[in-house]
Design a protein around this motif. Structure first.
Motif, mmCIF file in Angstrom:
data_model
loop_
_atom_site.group_PDB
_atom_site.id
_atom_site.type_symbol
_atom_site.label_atom_id
_atom_site.label_comp_id
_atom_site.label_asym_id
_atom_site.label_seq_id
_atom_site.Cartn_x
_atom_site.Cartn_y
_atom_site.Cartn_z
ATOM 1 N N ARG A 111 11.159 -23.119 -15.000
ATOM 2 C CA ARG A 111 12.357 -23.288 -15.812
ATOM 3 C C ARG A 111 12.819 -24.744 -15.763
ATOM 4 O O ARG A 111 12.792 -25.383 -14.716
ATOM 5 N N ILE A 112 13.264 -25.234 -16.968
ATOM 6 C CA ILE A 112 13.885 -26.554 -17.063
ATOM 7 C C ILE A 112 15.290 -26.355 -17.611
ATOM 8 O O ILE A 112 15.475 -25.729 -18.650
ATOM 9 N N LYS A 113 16.273 -26.908 -16.934
ATOM 10 C CA LYS A 113 17.674 -26.774 -17.330
ATOM 11 C C LYS A 113 18.180 -28.089 -17.923
ATOM 12 O O LYS A 113 17.608 -29.146 -17.693
ATOM 13 N N ASP A 114 19.282 -27.978 -18.682
ATOM 14 C CA ASP A 114 19.920 -29.160 -19.278
ATOM 15 C C ASP A 114 18.906 -30.020 -20.017
ATOM 16 O O ASP A 114 18.711 -31.212 -19.724
ATOM 17 N N LEU A 115 18.262 -29.429 -21.003
ATOM 18 C CA LEU A 115 17.170 -30.088 -21.711
ATOM 19 C C LEU A 115 17.606 -31.402 -22.343
ATOM 20 O O LEU A 115 18.711 -31.513 -22.889
ATOM 21 N N GLU A 116 16.719 -32.381 -22.280
ATOM 22 C CA GLU A 116 16.890 -33.666 -22.942
ATOM 23 C C GLU A 116 15.827 -33.821 -24.022
ATOM 24 O O GLU A 116 14.774 -33.155 -23.987
ATOM 25 N N LEU A 117 16.093 -34.698 -24.994
ATOM 26 C CA LEU A 117 15.126 -34.886 -26.082
ATOM 27 C C LEU A 117 13.781 -35.385 -25.568
ATOM 28 O O LEU A 117 12.728 -35.033 -26.103
ATOM 29 N N ASP A 118 13.789 -36.196 -24.506
ATOM 30 C CA ASP A 118 12.547 -36.732 -23.961
ATOM 31 C C ASP A 118 11.769 -35.712 -23.144
ATOM 32 O O ASP A 118 10.676 -36.022 -22.653
ATOM 33 N N ASP A 119 12.297 -34.504 -22.994
ATOM 34 C CA ASP A 119 11.563 -33.467 -22.271
ATOM 35 C C ASP A 119 10.446 -32.859 -23.112
ATOM 36 O O ASP A 119 9.634 -32.091 -22.602
ATOM 37 N N TYR A 144 15.070 -29.568 -29.839
ATOM 38 C CA TYR A 144 15.817 -29.812 -31.067
ATOM 39 C C TYR A 144 17.289 -30.054 -30.746
ATOM 40 O O TYR A 144 17.832 -29.485 -29.797
ATOM 41 N N GLU A 145 17.932 -30.878 -31.583
ATOM 42 C CA GLU A 145 19.370 -31.064 -31.472
ATOM 43 C C GLU A 145 20.096 -29.884 -32.106
ATOM 44 O O GLU A 145 19.562 -29.238 -33.010
ATOM 45 N N PRO A 146 21.322 -29.578 -31.663
ATOM 46 C CA PRO A 146 22.106 -28.530 -32.336
ATOM 47 C C PRO A 146 22.340 -28.902 -33.799
ATOM 48 O O PRO A 146 22.512 -30.081 -34.138
ATOM 49 N N VAL A 147 22.351 -27.903 -34.653
ATOM 50 C CA VAL A 147 22.551 -28.142 -36.086
ATOM 51 C C VAL A 147 23.999 -28.567 -36.328
ATOM 52 O O VAL A 147 24.933 -27.892 -35.874
ATOM 53 N N PRO A 148 24.228 -29.683 -37.021
ATOM 54 C CA PRO A 148 25.615 -30.084 -37.332
ATOM 55 C C PRO A 148 26.214 -29.176 -38.387
ATOM 56 O O PRO A 148 25.497 -28.579 -39.193
ATOM 57 N N THR A 149 27.533 -29.071 -38.371
ATOM 58 C CA THR A 149 28.220 -28.244 -39.361
ATOM 59 C C THR A 149 28.141 -28.905 -40.738
ATOM 60 O O THR A 149 28.545 -30.059 -40.898
ATOM 61 N N PRO A 150 27.623 -28.204 -41.737
ATOM 62 C CA PRO A 150 27.482 -28.819 -43.067
ATOM 63 C C PRO A 150 28.805 -28.869 -43.814
ATOM 64 O O PRO A 150 29.778 -28.201 -43.450
ATOM 65 N N GLN A 151 28.833 -29.667 -44.871
ATOM 66 C CA GLN A 151 29.974 -29.765 -45.771
ATOM 67 C C GLN A 151 29.483 -29.623 -47.209
ATOM 68 O O GLN A 151 28.373 -30.052 -47.536
#
Length: 317
Positions: A111-119, A144-151
């Motif tokens: 298990r890997i916790k607190d994922l970073e993009l470089d992981d 992946y980054e969380p999806v931003p709220t669209p407008q």
């Protein structure tokens, strides 16, 4: 004691080297068979979350230990993550790359916790069943980054008394490639395939709607997603009907100066009517006054009173 000839010695050396090479080739093919027989497992995680790498081990087989290494996506240099066993499951990465974010959930799951993009990258494990038998498995992690709220922005293209054409555009901040789709109604149903009512363009980000007053669904939703997250934003076309963009659909669609103009016009009409009424009444009273005066003067002449009025009344003065 019999001595070996030089030919026998060379023959024995050849057999020994051949046997060693055969064992080395067998070992290499066995390792390759383990790698080829176990394809890379695709794993997806979200920034800040946790991810599991469950090794596929048949039930009843005892695992002596597991060795893990990591090759990042953006670098050629790999990392040795460490050796884990059922006696040592809390093992810190010797490189410090993951620190306390790395641990074993059980004997076969990392298990890997607190994922970073470089992981993101390839995680390879070598599963040892004893001192000579092992199996290799690999996991390809994408973070992946969380999806931003669209407008949603809108622009009215045309309008008629029965409806209007409007273009809806879904905006999403951020660099990541996202999937964009449209839904309709409160239950988030997928759009129909009627090209007479909907047209989608710009990789799904623009939706042109031909909306009529008799349409049942007025709410349209933009769905933005990636493999691990999704967000929605909705827009109700009735907001356009109730604004000055939707044309002649009701009092709220009138221009801002129209109501004050109507009030001024009404006041002017009332004033004109009053002036007309006053003028008419004045003319009527004037006629009545002249008639009454003529009658009074006629009676006075008949009675011989006020002879000085004779010349005045004769000429209508």
């Amino acid at each position: 004691m019999a001595l070996c000839t030089s030919g026998e010695i060379r023959w024995r050396i050849f057999l020994t080297e051949g046997l060693f090479f055969g064992l080395l080739l067998y070992s290499s093919l066995e390792t390759l068979r383990h790698v080829v027989g176990n394809p890379i497992h695709q794993v997806k995680g979200m920034l800040g979350g946790s991810i599991l790498f469950p090794a596929n081990v048949s039930q009843g087989i005892t695992v002596e230990k597991m060795e893990w290494d990591f090759r990042p996506q953006k670098r050629d240099l790999g990392y040795w993550l460490g050796e884990f066993s059922h006696r040592n499951q809390d093992y810190q990465s010797p490189t410090g790359r993951f620190g306390q974010r790395l641990d074993m959930v059980d004997e076969t799951t990392l298990r890997i916790k607190d994922l970073e993009l470089d992981d993101g990258g390839i995680y390879n494990t070598r599963i040892w069943f004893n001192k000579t038998q092992f199996q290799e498995q690999r996991f390809n992690l994408t973070v992946y980054e969380p999806v931003p709220t669209p407008q949603i922005d809108h622009q009215v293209e045309s309008k008629t008394p029965g409806g209007f054409n409007v273009t809806l555009r879904c905006h999403t901040p951020g660099r990541e490639e996202l999937s964009v789709s449209w839904e309709t109604g409160g239950s988030h149903r997928a759009l129909g395939k009627s090209v007479n009512q909907y047209q989608v363009s710009d990789n799904g980000r623009e939706l042109r709607v031909f909306y009529w007053n008799s349409s049942l669904d007025s709410t349209f939703t933009c769905l933005v997603s990636n493999p691990v997250d999704q967000k929605r934003a909705s827009f109700d076309l009735l907001n356009i009907c109730q604004s000055d963009e939707g044309g002649p659909f009701g009092p709220s669609s009138w221009s801002p100066w129209l109501i004050p103009g109507l009030i001024v016009l009404l006041v002017m009409m009332v004033m004109v009517m009053l002036m007309v009424m006053v003028k008419v009444n004045w003319m009527q009273w004037k006629i009545i006054f002249k008639t009454l005066r003529r009658d009074i003067c006629s009676d006075a002449r008949e009675r011989g009173e006020y002879p000085e009025l004779r010349s005045h009344t004769e000429y209508g003065g």
